[in-house]
Design a protein around this motif. Sequence first.
Motif, PDB file in Angstrom:
ATOM      1  N   GLN A 132       0.824  -1.210   0.000  1.00  0.00           N
ATOM      2  CA  GLN A 132       0.000   0.000   0.000  1.00  0.00           C
ATOM      3  C   GLN A 132       0.856   1.257   0.000  1.00  0.00           C
ATOM      4  OE1 GLN A 132      -3.052   0.060   2.976  1.00  0.00           O
ATOM      5  NE2 GLN A 132      -4.058   1.856   2.128  1.00  0.00           N
ATOM      6  N   PRO A 138       3.243   2.711  -3.869  1.00  0.00           N
ATOM      7  CA  PRO A 138       2.951   3.773  -4.850  1.00  0.00           C
ATOM      8  C   PRO A 138       3.548   5.124  -4.501  1.00  0.00           C
ATOM      9  CG  PRO A 138       0.992   2.446  -4.475  1.00  0.00           C
ATOM     10  CD  PRO A 138       2.006   2.009  -3.458  1.00  0.00           C
ATOM     11  N   TRP A 139       3.762   5.395  -3.214  1.00  0.00           N
ATOM     12  CA  TRP A 139       4.391   6.662  -2.854  1.00  0.00           C
ATOM     13  C   TRP A 139       5.818   6.736  -3.380  1.00  0.00           C
ATOM     14  CZ3 TRP A 139       2.006  10.841  -1.344  1.00  0.00           C
ATOM     15  CH2 TRP A 139       0.743  10.721  -0.734  1.00  0.00           C
ATOM     16  N   PHE A 185       5.047   6.779  -7.600  1.00  0.00           N
ATOM     17  CA  PHE A 185       4.216   7.755  -8.311  1.00  0.00           C
ATOM     18  C   PHE A 185       4.057   9.103  -7.623  1.00  0.00           C
ATOM     19  CE2 PHE A 185       2.000   3.530  -9.108  1.00  0.00           C
ATOM     20  CZ  PHE A 185       2.737   3.253 -10.249  1.00  0.00           C
ATOM     21  N   SER A 238       2.204  12.409  -9.228  1.00  0.00           N
ATOM     22  CA  SER A 238       0.900  12.827  -8.705  1.00  0.00           C
ATOM     23  C   SER A 238       0.924  14.297  -8.325  1.00  0.00           C
ATOM     24  CB  SER A 238       0.525  11.969  -7.487  1.00  0.00           C
ATOM     25  OG  SER A 238       0.355  10.622  -7.852  1.00  0.00           O
ATOM     26  N   ARG A 283     -11.408   4.959  -4.901  1.00  0.00           N
ATOM     27  CA  ARG A 283     -11.138   4.166  -3.704  1.00  0.00           C
ATOM     28  C   ARG A 283     -12.410   3.537  -3.157  1.00  0.00           C
ATOM     29  NH1 ARG A 283      -7.119   7.928  -0.116  1.00  0.00           N
ATOM     30  NH2 ARG A 283      -8.417   9.625  -0.930  1.00  0.00           N
ATOM     31  N   PHE A 313      -2.569  -1.902  -3.536  1.00  0.00           N
ATOM     32  CA  PHE A 313      -1.716  -1.112  -4.425  1.00  0.00           C
ATOM     33  C   PHE A 313      -2.530  -0.028  -5.132  1.00  0.00           C
ATOM     34  CE2 PHE A 313       0.400  -0.206  -8.455  1.00  0.00           C
ATOM     35  CZ  PHE A 313       1.698   0.051  -8.021  1.00  0.00           C
ATOM     36  N   LEU A 314      -3.723  -0.381  -5.587  1.00  0.00           N
ATOM     37  CA  LEU A 314      -4.588   0.599  -6.242  1.00  0.00           C
ATOM     38  C   LEU A 314      -5.012   1.695  -5.267  1.00  0.00           C
ATOM     39  CD1 LEU A 314      -6.861  -1.779  -8.375  1.00  0.00           C
ATOM     40  CD2 LEU A 314      -4.993  -0.323  -9.189  1.00  0.00           C
ATOM     41  N   THR A 361      -2.121   4.022  -4.745  1.00  0.00           N
ATOM     42  CA  THR A 361      -1.918   4.880  -5.915  1.00  0.00           C
ATOM     43  C   THR A 361      -2.896   6.051  -5.910  1.00  0.00           C
ATOM     44  OG1 THR A 361      -1.133   2.993  -7.211  1.00  0.00           O
ATOM     45  CG2 THR A 361      -1.859   4.938  -8.428  1.00  0.00           C
ATOM     46  N   THR A 400      -1.927   8.742  -3.385  1.00  0.00           N
ATOM     47  CA  THR A 400      -0.905   9.718  -3.795  1.00  0.00           C
ATOM     48  C   THR A 400      -1.535  10.886  -4.541  1.00  0.00           C
ATOM     49  OG1 THR A 400      -0.398   8.677  -5.948  1.00  0.00           O
ATOM     50  CG2 THR A 400       0.771   7.842  -4.019  1.00  0.00           C
ATOM     51  N   SER A 406       4.013  16.769  -2.848  1.00  0.00           N
ATOM     52  CA  SER A 406       4.316  15.379  -3.182  1.00  0.00           C
ATOM     53  C   SER A 406       5.726  14.987  -2.768  1.00  0.00           C
ATOM     54  CB  SER A 406       4.111  15.138  -4.676  1.00  0.00           C
ATOM     55  OG  SER A 406       5.090  15.809  -5.451  1.00  0.00           O
TER      56      SER A 406
END
Length: 349
Positions: free
Chosen positions: A59, A62-63, A66, A70, A90, A116-117, A120, A123, A288
């Motif tokens: 989880q 993605p940071w 991406f 983002s 989400r 994971f989604l 993402t 972010t 970010s």
Amino acid sequence: MPSLRETVLPAALGPDFRRIWPAAIISNLGDGALLAAGPLLVASITSAPAAVGAAAFVQQLPWLLFALFSGALADRLDRRTMIVAADLFRAVVLAALGVAVLVGTSPLWAIYVALFLLGTAETLADSASGALLVNAVPKDQLGKANARLYATGTLVQQLGGPPLGALLFAAGAGVPLVFDAVTFAAAAVLIARVTVRPAPVESAGTALWTEVRAGVSWLWGHVGVRTLACSILVIETVVHLVLALTRSPWVAGATMAVFGVHAVVWGIVSTTARQLATPDALMGRVNSVYLLASVGGAAIGSALGGLLAQRFGLTAPFTAAFGAMVLMTAVAWRPLRHVSVRRAAAVPD
């Protein structure tokens, strides 16, 4: 004498904050419920500790992948629309996973994909949320707005949400997931009612990676904001030292309570200072980078901490963290003087 509503939610914060703050409270409650329910869900499928740890890492991954892109999108696109889209996405993912878990058709790999989604989308939403707040709240009220967001976020996500998540998990493994989906959908409805619509930055055909580099370069060139992104300083240093030395659960608990208060205060002050120092056109990208250092650093630190604990004992991560924070404090103390409290007006040449 001001009314209770005016005391808690002053009109000076603006009408949009009366939508942003409840949206944050609702989504934080759902996230807090998932803090407890997520590990319980994975543990109900497999007893392997590595599998539970992998769920948290998936989880947060993605940071690392991406976050910077983002942030660039948060400066290029409509920030309000980004948050609404991310929250609705989400909600759909969580609802689908929750139903699958309830009917018993969700393998471990599907949970990892969903996490994971979710990471993402997080972010995108978090990079845009900080930037939208600056557009929605008067600049001289940002400290008050951040104080309310951080205080209620900590209380709801860390204290209120987990017990609720455990209770809902007892009713059904997929129930907390569906509950979190409902909170994201409700938050999306509230954010959709925000009236401020800051104009996206004109990209003029500029490649996304070029915009990412511009944001990173600005942050790195601003001594104060760069230091804020890298440090938490004295109190955290003492916390690591105490946890490395103490064998008393009472001392450890009291230390963590002090650190919790510190984390809220530091978050309010550092976030407000960063927002005031950053040009609006770079707000998403600078946010970010800051979140990449925070969440991405936590992901890497968790992995390193596990290795240190396994090799040298449970207190080894705290000892190593104490040494690292002493070095960081020595390096960062003087540059923090350069944090500007004035609102940056434009992107520097």
